[in-house]
Design a protein around this motif. Structure first.
Motif, PDB file in Angstrom:
ATOM      1  N   LYS A  28       0.837  -1.201   0.000  1.00  0.00           N
ATOM      2  CA  LYS A  28       0.000   0.000   0.000  1.00  0.00           C
ATOM      3  C   LYS A  28       0.868   1.246   0.000  1.00  0.00           C
ATOM      4  O   LYS A  28       1.964   1.251   0.565  1.00  0.00           O
ATOM      5  CB  LYS A  28      -0.921   0.012   1.225  1.00  0.00           C
ATOM      6  CG  LYS A  28      -1.975  -1.082   1.216  1.00  0.00           C
ATOM      7  CD  LYS A  28      -2.898  -0.967   2.418  1.00  0.00           C
ATOM      8  CE  LYS A  28      -3.977  -2.045   2.382  1.00  0.00           C
ATOM      9  NZ  LYS A  28      -4.885  -1.937   3.543  1.00  0.00           N
ATOM     10  N   GLN A  32      -3.495   3.164  -0.087  1.00  0.00           N
ATOM     11  CA  GLN A  32      -4.094   2.616  -1.305  1.00  0.00           C
ATOM     12  C   GLN A  32      -3.272   1.424  -1.797  1.00  0.00           C
ATOM     13  O   GLN A  32      -2.044   1.491  -1.876  1.00  0.00           O
ATOM     14  CB  GLN A  32      -4.160   3.686  -2.397  1.00  0.00           C
ATOM     15  CG  GLN A  32      -4.995   4.903  -2.031  1.00  0.00           C
ATOM     16  CD  GLN A  32      -6.460   4.556  -1.816  1.00  0.00           C
ATOM     17  OE1 GLN A  32      -7.046   3.777  -2.575  1.00  0.00           O
ATOM     18  NE2 GLN A  32      -7.059   5.130  -0.777  1.00  0.00           N
ATOM     19  N   ALA A  33      -3.975   0.317  -2.152  1.00  0.00           N
ATOM     20  CA  ALA A  33      -3.300  -0.880  -2.653  1.00  0.00           C
ATOM     21  C   ALA A  33      -2.662  -0.599  -4.008  1.00  0.00           C
ATOM     22  O   ALA A  33      -3.293  -0.010  -4.897  1.00  0.00           O
ATOM     23  CB  ALA A  33      -4.288  -2.023  -2.758  1.00  0.00           C
ATOM     24  N   SER A  54      -2.766  -3.170  -9.875  1.00  0.00           N
ATOM     25  CA  SER A  54      -3.678  -2.559  -8.903  1.00  0.00           C
ATOM     26  C   SER A  54      -5.147  -2.704  -9.296  1.00  0.00           C
ATOM     27  O   SER A  54      -6.018  -2.859  -8.441  1.00  0.00           O
ATOM     28  CB  SER A  54      -3.333  -1.076  -8.739  1.00  0.00           C
ATOM     29  OG  SER A  54      -3.391  -0.399  -9.981  1.00  0.00           O
ATOM     30  N   ASP A 180       2.939   2.607   6.176  1.00  0.00           N
ATOM     31  CA  ASP A 180       1.792   1.707   6.128  1.00  0.00           C
ATOM     32  C   ASP A 180       2.104   0.354   6.761  1.00  0.00           C
ATOM     33  O   ASP A 180       1.225  -0.280   7.354  1.00  0.00           O
ATOM     34  CB  ASP A 180       1.334   1.507   4.676  1.00  0.00           C
ATOM     35  CG  ASP A 180       0.666   2.745   4.107  1.00  0.00           C
ATOM     36  OD1 ASP A 180      -0.309   3.216   4.713  1.00  0.00           O
ATOM     37  OD2 ASP A 180       1.117   3.252   3.071  1.00  0.00           O
TER      38      ASP A 180
END
Length: 517
Positions: A28, A32-33, A54, A180
């Motif tokens: 991430k 956000q991935a 993604s 993260d």
């Protein structure tokens, strides 16, 4: 017929494999991935990474579960050129939306639930520091540090968490998580574990900190509490009769309460810094509000560094040598090492900029400027450096090691902050005064001299002796010719680097003369 994972090649289409998914990780960035990754292991012991972009993260996250056995049909592979790799395989399976992935209810018992390639604590530094292959370790969780905010490179606040792992020989290993990865650590899950807590940390990059190994979290980093693996039995048996607790580590010295706290840390003027004893204040950090007047290019703005440790190489151009790694086996790396002439409006001194701090300050790496932008001459200044002149910044500083050749200690720049309070330049006064200035200017640690009009080659006020400070214009001109005419292009045209031959030395001299008066 399913192909064995160890026989898979890069850039080939394959119809079928059957394997167990032993790891799943989803990197991430800012929450956000960025992609989906998994580690396949088959009955022959072969391993390979699978990766999806993604846009397909949600799809593969819903159909692939860590620990289950799958049949994967109709896929391509690509070359494994990731900077950090989890297994030594030349290929990666390209998982796309049209790749057929089917979960199988039964699977061979010979395929383990977990896959690790553990490295003994003793060999972590030697085996992992220069390797693309990420490191896995196993040990008892001895201490943990609560998540804290750290100012990174003087620009951004980032979350950080640390652990101390201990093996059955009593050896310790420090593990650090950032961003993260640090936020994803579940303390509630840790609280549910029985003592002793044995943890397998997988997918970590090895670094060196104060001579000891330190594992740094990566996008592929995972951890497992008390995993059901054979190696766990030795730890359970050893600690069965020993009362063990998980200790809490104290906050790190770089932990901050706010950005304002960091910026105002031990604020000093240049005059106060020059009057500090470097040996008494060796382990202290302090800040100074100042601006860069010019760059001292006696040794240029970049140097050739060791590809292993980034320390400057010494010796003749065709016989460069690293003090730590001897003669480099690969091409030396361009590395920032800049002596900056800095003023706070009252006094002048030199600060040393080096390494990653400079890359973030100039928003460019030395490698990019030298090889991509063709600024191969270390005496020609790129525009990225020119843009930083005469702009007020907050410099976070420390004293470096004593240099016997220079008989002084360098003043190193640790971080550079924007001047949040004013967000303005400190401009030199407009009238230009020359020659008759007699005010004292501090020029070295604990020293000052009567100021005279500077010469065109503005040398490091911390590195020259008193006799050199009154060098004539003629001598400086001769010195410049010995150093490629001191190609200090500080004013740029719109054309390439070879057209940038003008300098800002005259304006620098006028400014310094004005300070002195």
């Amino acid at each position: 017929m399913a192909i064995h994972l160890q026989n898979i090649k890069k850039y080939v289409f394959y119809p079928l494999i059957r394997a167990r998914v032993c790891r799943v990780w989803i990197p991430k960035q800012n929450g956000q991935a960025t992609n989906f990754n998994c580690l396949f292991v088959d009955r022959e012991g072969g391993t390979i990474q699978g990766s999806a972009k993604s846009r397909d993260v949600a799809y593969f996250s819903s159909i692939i579960t860590e620990g289950d056995y799958y049949e994967v049909k109709n896929f391509y592979t690509f070359e494994n050129r990731y900077m950090n790799i989890v297994v030594s395989h030349e290929a990666v399976i390209d998982l796309k939306s049209d790749t057929k992935v089917t979960r199988l209810n039964s699977f061979p018992l010979s395929i383990p639930r977990y896959y690790f390639n553990f490295t003994d604590f003793t060999h972590v530094l030697n085996k992992g520091k220069e390797s693309r292959l990420l490191t896995d370790v196993l040990g008892r969780l001895k201490a943990i540090q609560p998540i804290e905010k750290i100012l990174v490179r003087g620009q951004t606040l980032e979350d950080k968490r640390e652990f101390i792992l201990e093996n059955i020989r009593g050896e310790e290993l420090r593990i650090t998580l950032w961003g993260d990865i640090a936020r994803s650590f579940d303390e509630a899950s840790l609280a549910e574990q029985d003592s002793p807590v044995i943890v397998a940390f997988a997918g970590f990059r090895v670094s060196e900190f104060r001579g000891s190994a330190n594992l740094i979290g990566t996008a592929a980093s995972l951890w497992y509490f008390n995993p059901d693996i054979p190696e766990l039995l030795a730890y359970k048996h050893y600690y069965a009769q020993i009362p063990v607790d998980i200790h809490q580590l104290p906050p790190s010295s770089r932990a901050i309460l706010s950005l304002e706290t960091q910026i105002n840390e031990s604020r000093r003027t240049i005059r106060e810094i020059l009057c500090m004893d470097p040996f008494e204040h060796k382990n202290e950090r302090f800040t100074c509000k100042a601006f860069i007047v010019d760059y001292d290019l006696f040794k240029g703005w970049w140097c050739e560094s060791c590809p292993d440790c980034n320390k400057p190489l010494s010796g003749l151009p065709n016989n460069l040598r690293c003090m730590e790694h001897d003669y480099p086996t690969s091409t030396p790396v361009p590395w920032f090492r800049i002596n900056c002439i800095v003023s706070d409006g009252q006094d002048v001194t030199n600060f040393l900029l080096s390494g990653k701090t400079v890359e973030y300050f100039f928003n460019a790496s030395a490698h990019h400027l030298v090889f991509d932008k063709k600024f191969t001459d270390p005496f020609i200044v790129p525009p990225q450096m020119i843009e930083k002149l005469n702009k007020t910044k907050i410099f976070q500083l420390r004293f470096g090691a004593y240099k016997s050749v220079l008989s002084r200690c360098e003043i190193y720049v640790c971080n550079i902050f924007d001047d949040i309070a004013t967000k303005a330049y400190i401009n030199p006064a407009s009238p230009i005064k020359v020659a008759d200035a007699t005010g004292p200017i501090a020029t070295g640690v604990g020293s000052s001299i009567p100021f005279t009009s500077p010469t065109p080659n503005l040398t490091d006020p911390l590195s020259v002796d008193q006799s050199q400070k009154h060098t004539s214009l003629q001598k400086d001109t001769f010195h410049d010719s010995c150093h490629r005419q001191s190609k200090r292009a500080v004013i740029f045209n719109d054309s390439g680097p070879h057209d940038r031959k003008k300098t800002s030395i005259q304006s620098t001299n006028a400014f310094l003369s004005n300070i002195a008066s």
